[in-house]
Scaffold this motif. Structure first.
Motif, PDB file in Angstrom:
ATOM      1  N   SER A  38       0.872  -1.186   0.000  1.00  7.04           N
ATOM      2  CA  SER A  38       0.000   0.000   0.000  1.00  7.04           C
ATOM      3  C   SER A  38       0.903   1.229   0.000  1.00  7.04           C
ATOM      4  O   SER A  38       2.126   1.121   0.096  1.00  7.04           O
ATOM      5  N   ALA A  39       0.297   2.395  -0.013  1.00 12.95           N
ATOM      6  CA  ALA A  39       1.033   3.651   0.151  1.00 12.95           C
ATOM      7  C   ALA A  39       1.314   3.846   1.641  1.00 12.95           C
ATOM      8  O   ALA A  39       0.607   3.276   2.474  1.00 12.95           O
ATOM      9  N   LYS A  49      -2.518   9.941   5.817  1.00 11.05           N
ATOM     10  CA  LYS A  49      -2.061   8.931   4.854  1.00 11.05           C
ATOM     11  C   LYS A  49      -1.594   9.618   3.574  1.00 11.05           C
ATOM     12  O   LYS A  49      -2.236  10.591   3.132  1.00 11.05           O
ATOM     13  N   THR A  51      -2.051   8.655   0.624  1.00  8.21           N
ATOM     14  CA  THR A  51      -3.167   8.655  -0.340  1.00  8.21           C
ATOM     15  C   THR A  51      -4.038   9.900  -0.163  1.00  8.21           C
ATOM     16  O   THR A  51      -4.436  10.540  -1.139  1.00  8.21           O
ATOM     17  N   PHE A 170      -3.730  -1.341  -5.357  1.00  8.34           N
ATOM     18  CA  PHE A 170      -4.724  -0.272  -5.467  1.00  8.34           C
ATOM     19  C   PHE A 170      -5.075   0.191  -6.883  1.00  8.34           C
ATOM     20  O   PHE A 170      -6.121   0.750  -7.093  1.00  8.34           O
ATOM     21  N   GLY A 185      -8.832   1.245   0.221  1.00 11.45           N
ATOM     22  CA  GLY A 185      -8.428  -0.040   0.800  1.00 11.45           C
ATOM     23  C   GLY A 185      -8.189  -1.107  -0.264  1.00 11.45           C
ATOM     24  O   GLY A 185      -8.009  -2.286   0.045  1.00 11.45           O
ATOM     25  N   GLY A 186      -8.147  -0.675  -1.522  1.00 15.17           N
ATOM     26  CA  GLY A 186      -8.141  -1.630  -2.634  1.00 15.17           C
ATOM     27  C   GLY A 186      -6.854  -2.409  -2.866  1.00 15.17           C
ATOM     28  O   GLY A 186      -6.835  -3.313  -3.706  1.00 15.17           O
ATOM     29  N   SER A 187      -5.791  -2.101  -2.121  1.00 11.34           N
ATOM     30  CA  SER A 187      -4.587  -2.920  -2.292  1.00 11.34           C
ATOM     31  C   SER A 187      -4.870  -4.368  -1.899  1.00 11.34           C
ATOM     32  O   SER A 187      -4.233  -5.292  -2.419  1.00 11.34           O
ATOM     33  N   ASP A 188      -5.817  -4.567  -0.998  1.00 16.22           N
ATOM     34  CA  ASP A 188      -6.240  -5.931  -0.636  1.00 16.22           C
ATOM     35  C   ASP A 188      -6.699  -6.697  -1.875  1.00 16.22           C
ATOM     36  O   ASP A 188      -6.485  -7.897  -1.998  1.00 16.22           O
TER      37      ASP A 188
HETATM   38  N1  ASP Z   1      -3.744   3.546  -0.105  1.00 17.48           N
HETATM   39  C1  ASP Z   1      -5.094   3.267  -0.473  1.00 17.48           C
HETATM   40  C2  ASP Z   1      -6.043   3.757   0.600  1.00 17.48           C
HETATM   41  O1  ASP Z   1      -5.614   4.451   1.508  1.00 17.48           O
HETATM   42  C3  ASP Z   1      -5.311   1.841  -0.824  1.00 17.48           C
HETATM   43  C4  ASP Z   1      -4.934   0.842   0.243  1.00 17.48           C
HETATM   44  O2  ASP Z   1      -4.274   1.192   1.196  1.00 17.48           O
HETATM   45  O3  ASP Z   1      -5.339  -0.310   0.124  1.00 17.48           O
HETATM   46  O4  ASP Z   1      -7.203   3.508   0.532  1.00 17.48           O
END
Ligand code: ASP
Length: 444
Positions: A38-39, A49, A51, A170, A185-188
């Protein structure tokens, strides 16, 4: 030897110190070959964050406002990590081209994706791994929906000649060439897709908690971690608001029969939670408790309808549901008696059409009595073992009775995977604590 795909969330990669932990985890197992970062996330609770900082820069760029200062904060985050880790690299060219692109075409998705992109570059360099740009392998259609088959093909082609790779989470690219992100949250989801494509033996999702908890730690003190949960149980708990994993991260691995292991970067010695398919062969040791989890959700109302001889009236339920449908309302539960029916709906959705719904129901079914009760909470007790265990429901209600909690609604799904109980919102915490005591503490 089959491989492991490992995804690290934002808090796992928020600082140089976290990068070191991540590298130790990856280097600790040669099977951990494909890494999805993720970032950089929050280092402390008031932190921002990367992002979110990128979204802000994009917004400023879009309104023609100078975003140099805000972008500098982003540069500082990455440069801080790079210098603290002593990596010999510079992201200056990347920073320049991102700034230019944001000025020329301030696209939200492009902006947000750069957090993962840059972090992927840093992590790959630090680990000595190959960097694979997600834009080259994760494919979206022109409307922004993921094209799974094309993606899996592209990932396989790209990774087949590589011993290892860091693939940023992501985002991907549309068939027209635009960068596109998943929802937050799309890195999942990226991790799950990569795991599917390489037929990984496991998808490890590293975060800042040691797995799913049996109950909300704000309600139950120090609750146990769930060791093993099935995808179906997870769905029941997620519906009730328990969240650790992006909803769309389930399908790609579930369809390929790959388990997910939720792990804690700060406590790598913890086994975490294993999410497994419904037909998983559960060993005797993993069966610790009858139930898997307890979750509660507030904010419901019940529409209670009474009419003598309701059971004899054909089409009664249909007419009631037609009124809900006409008002754009979906219902959560609908237990009924011979002369009564009670429909649980979300209070937020009901509020704007409340009076209209009552008026239309009066007209449609001419009830003897109709009322709305607000302030209802739903409590779900979820567990695959309930099906084969007698007395579970009796124990749940004994807990309620001891707590002097009035049960307003009961619903046991036909799968016997869960029991849902409606209680007053004020009673919810105590009800959860009593059930936890009954099933977890007393089974220890
Ligand atoms: N960095 C992105 C977010 O904050 C994606 C992730 O972390 O999954 O939503």
């Amino acid at each position: 030897m089959s491989d492991k795909v490992v995804k690290f969330g934002g808090s796992s990669l928020a600082s140089a110190e976290q990068f070191r932990k991540v590298a130790a985890i990856i280097n600790g197992d040669p099977k951990r070959k494909y890494v999805v970062p993720s970032a950089p996330g929050k280092r402390f609770s008031d932190d921002i964050k990367v992002t979110d900082m990128l979204y802000k820069c994009c917004e400023l760029a879009g309104s023609g406002v100078d975003f140099t200062d805000d972008f500098q904060l982003i540069k500082d985050r990455y440069n801080g990590i790079i210098s603290e880790l002593g990596i010999d690299m510079s992201l200056d060219e990347e920073f320049d081209s991102i700034t230019k692109e944001l000025k020329a075409r301030p696209s939200k998705d492009f902006a947000a994706s750069r957090g993962e992109y840059l972090n992927g570059k840093v992590l790959a360099k630090y680990l000595g791994f190959n960097f694979v740009d997600a834009a080259d392998v994760i494919v979206f259609d022109t409307k922004g929906s993921l094209l799974l088959d094309e993606t899996v093909k592209a990932v396989r082609e790209r990774l087949s000649s590589l011993d290892n790779a860091v693939i940023p989470g992501f985002y991907g690219k549309t068939t027209e060439g635009y960068i596109k992100t998943f929802s937050r949250g799309g890195s999942d989801v990226t991790g799950s897709i990569i795991a599917n494509a390489v037929r990984a033996e496991i998808y490890e999702n590293w975060t800042d908690v040691s797995g799913f908890l049996v109950a909300d730690p704000r309600i139950v003190e120090n609750p146990d971690v769930i060791e093993v949960i099935t995808y179906r149980e997870l769905r029941e708990l997620a519906y009730m608001g328990a969240s650790v994993l992006h909803e769309d991260a389930i399908f790609p691995v579930r369809s390929a029969g790959i388990p997910i292991n939720i792990r804690n970067t700060n406590r790598p010695e913890d086994a975490g939670t294993m999410i497994v398919s419904d037909d998983y062969n559960f060993s005797r040791e993993s069966i610790k408790h009858t139930i898997t989890g307890i979750a509660g959700k507030k904010g419901f109302s019940t529409i209670n309808i009474e009419k003598a001889m309701m059971n004899n009236e054909t089409g009664f339920g249909m007419k009631v549901l037609q009124v809900l449908f006409n008002n754009g309302l979906s219902f959560e539960h609908m237990p009924s008696g011979i002369d009564t029916m009670s429909i649980t709906v979300s209070s937020d959705k009901l509020d704007p059409v409340r009076d209209k719904v009552i008026a239309e129901l009066r007209k449609a079914v001419a009830p003897d009595h109709i009322e709305i009760e607000d302030g209802i909470a739903l409590l779900a007790v979820v567990g695959r073992r309930m099906k084969n265990t007698r007395g579970t429901v009796a124990r749940i209600f004994a807990s309620m009775a001891h707590a002097r909690v009035n049960v307003k609604m009961i619903d046991q799904g036909s799968s016997e995977l869960n029991v849902i109980i409606g209680v007053s919102e004020n009673d919810l915490p105590e009800a959860i604590r009593r059930i936890y005591d009954m099933f977890i503490n007393s089974e220890k």
